[in-house]
Design an enzyme around this catalytic site. Structure first.
Site, PDB file in Angstrom:
ATOM      1  N   GLU A   1     -55.238  55.937   4.328  1.00 39.31           N
ATOM      2  CA  GLU A   1     -55.627  55.042   5.415  1.00 39.31           C
ATOM      3  C   GLU A   1     -56.584  55.770   6.337  1.00 39.31           C
ATOM      4  O   GLU A   1     -56.375  56.931   6.673  1.00 39.31           O
ATOM      5  CB  GLU A   1     -54.428  54.581   6.261  1.00 39.31           C
ATOM      6  CG  GLU A   1     -53.511  53.585   5.611  1.00 39.31           C
ATOM      7  CD  GLU A   1     -52.383  53.137   6.546  1.00 39.31           C
ATOM      8  OE1 GLU A   1     -52.557  53.215   7.788  1.00 39.31           O
ATOM      9  OE2 GLU A   1     -51.331  52.733   6.033  1.00 39.31           O
TER      10      GLU A   1
ATOM     11  N   GLU B   1     -45.942  56.424   5.880  1.00 32.73           N
ATOM     12  CA  GLU B   1     -45.844  57.046   7.203  1.00 32.73           C
ATOM     13  C   GLU B   1     -44.399  57.284   7.661  1.00 32.73           C
ATOM     14  O   GLU B   1     -43.905  56.637   8.591  1.00 32.73           O
ATOM     15  CB  GLU B   1     -46.607  56.209   8.226  1.00 32.73           C
ATOM     16  CG  GLU B   1     -48.076  56.102   7.926  1.00 32.73           C
ATOM     17  CD  GLU B   1     -48.916  55.487   9.026  1.00 32.73           C
ATOM     18  OE1 GLU B   1     -50.148  55.590   8.955  1.00 32.73           O
ATOM     19  OE2 GLU B   1     -48.334  54.911   9.970  1.00 32.73           O
TER      20      GLU B   1
END
Length: 443
Positions: free
Chosen positions: A351, A167
């Site tokens: 995710e 991320e």
């Protein structure tokens, strides 16, 4: 009800994900200090001033945790390594205890038939490197490359897949523009540099791993679908700026060697000199694309300096995080990513999951039907995208364990397994049991 394994293409991988600082216990095993330790020790930054010093004590309890992952009939485990556990000062002499720990952990996965999916960095920067400017300092790309080489020379022979940085939006924007995560800055110049240098570090790490002969290397970006709050041109422009910063900046750099113009409008004046010359390295080819997806945002125009948008509360049901449940966004992202960025490369949902309020353990059970429903809706979105031609090859649920949720401390629970943070007892939730049944290989 969760869809069964047989309802997905042959070879489709199911896994779960965690991160080092959130579960390991950073006070153990000779790990060095990180900027998350510093951030958490600063009053007002973290709920109840909670830290990752003990977390879930995965450092000592990893055999039990790997047994739980295997017991859920999962194929792969996406885990991260802590830079400061491997190199306590970020550079220099490695920590033998840290390398031994990851050796044992990876061996444990292999012994249980789990594919080890490594993330090299999940936000815990060594404090010694933060002192030198951290992600604002261009030298961090070289430091990260050196760390990559140390770790991959030790465990890379058993790694199924590797991605450099989890991320990057959180590393760059959330942490340097919004100030919500470590190092807690609110500085557009620092933001522009961090958002570029994190990608430069990604490219250097891919380069190092290729040089060591490793394959199955990818990139993991988090995405939030951006909708205008109404049909006004101003709201549409606000949503487009949000989309450019959050979703298109990182995918565009990695897969197209370019930054979106709507993001450069605000960031280019603050970018490091010669940034354009780095784009070929940043765009070093990868083998797959990983998408982390949780929610959408509704955007309205806002006064003041760039980026001139505001997030507006939406009408859909929400998780404990206050995030709208919008599985259609995942379907849209899978199709858009394939069409505009990954261009046929394998895509993994690296995710996806939800936080829900703590439910007491009753007769050895924790009932979380809302998580089963969330996962069912999003897996159905994956199936729809596959039916439309998206090359989706796997899905990882966040997270295996209730854990340290960064600035929100220990009260937001994303786990398939309940953790009592006093006793550290693990209790599988009903979602864990439902997933194990859905993924059973006996038909």
């Amino acid at each position: 009800m969760l869809p069964a394994r047989a309802q997905f293409p042959e070879g489709f991988l199911f896994g779960t994900a965690t991160s080092a600082y959130q579960i390991e216990g950073h006070a153990f095993g000779g790990a060095g200090r990180t900027h998350w330790d510093d951030f958490a020790d600063t009053p007002g930054n973290v709920v109840r001033a909670e830290t990752g010093a003990r977390a879930c004590d995965h450092y000592h309890r990893w055999p039990q945790d790997l047994d739980l992952i295997a017991g859920a009939n999962l194929d792969a485990y996406r885990f991260s390594a802590s830079w400061a556990r491997v190199l306590p000062e970020g550079r220099g002499t490695p920590n033998p205890e840290g390398l031994d720990f990851y050796d044992r952990l990876v061996d444990g996965m292999v012994e249980r038939g789990l594919k080890p999916a490594l993330t090299l960095y999940h936000w815990e920067l060594p404090s010694a490197l933060a002192d030198l400017g951290g992600w604002r300092n261009r030298d961090i790309a070289g430091w990260f490359a050196d760390y990559t080489e140390v770790l991959m020379r030790r465990i890379g022979d058993r790694i199924w897949s590797a991605a450099p940085i989890n991320e990057p939006w959180c590393v760059g924007w959330l942490s340097h523009f919004m100030g919500i995560h470590a190092p807690g800055l609110r500085d557009i110049r620092a933001t522009a540099r961090a958002m570029h240098h994190v990608l430069l570090a990604h490219g250097r790490a891919i380069e190092v791993m290729r040089g060591l002969g490793h394959r199955n290397l990818g990139a993991v970006c988090n995405l939030e679908w951006a909708d205008p709050v109404d049909d006004s041109p101003e709201a549409e422009a606000a949503a487009a700026r949000y989309d450019a910063i959050y979703n298109r900046w990182f995918l565009g750099a990695i897969f197209r060697k370019e930054y979106p113009a709507l993001a450069l409008e605000g960031l280019e004046p603050h970018m490091p000199p010669g940034w354009q010359d780095d784009m070929d390295l940043i765009g070093t080819p990868v083998d797959w694309c990983g998408l982390n997806y949780y929610t959408r945002k509704n955007l309205a125009p806002a006064p003041g300096p760039w980026p001139q948008y505001a997030e507006i509360d939406g009408p859909l049901p929400k998780t404990q995080m206050g995030w709208e449940i919008y599985p259609e966004g995942l379907e849209k992202f899978l199709l858009r990513t394939q069409a505009e960025y990954s261009r046929g490369l394998p895509i993994y949902i690296t995710e996806n999951g939800m936080a829900s309020a703590e439910v007491p353990v009753v007769d050895g059970m924790v009932d979380d039907p809302e998580r089963i429903d969330y996962l069912s809706q999003h897996l159905a979105a994956v199936q729809r995208a596959i039916a439309q031609g998206a090359n989706v090859q796997g899905y990882f649920c966040w997270s295996m364990l209730d854990n340290y949720e960064w600035s929100l401390g220990y009260e937001k629970r994303f786990g398939l397994v309940h953790v009592d943070f006093d006793s550290l007892k693990r209790t599988p939730k009903s979602s864990y049991l439902a997933l194990a049944r859905a993924l059973a290989r006996n038909g």
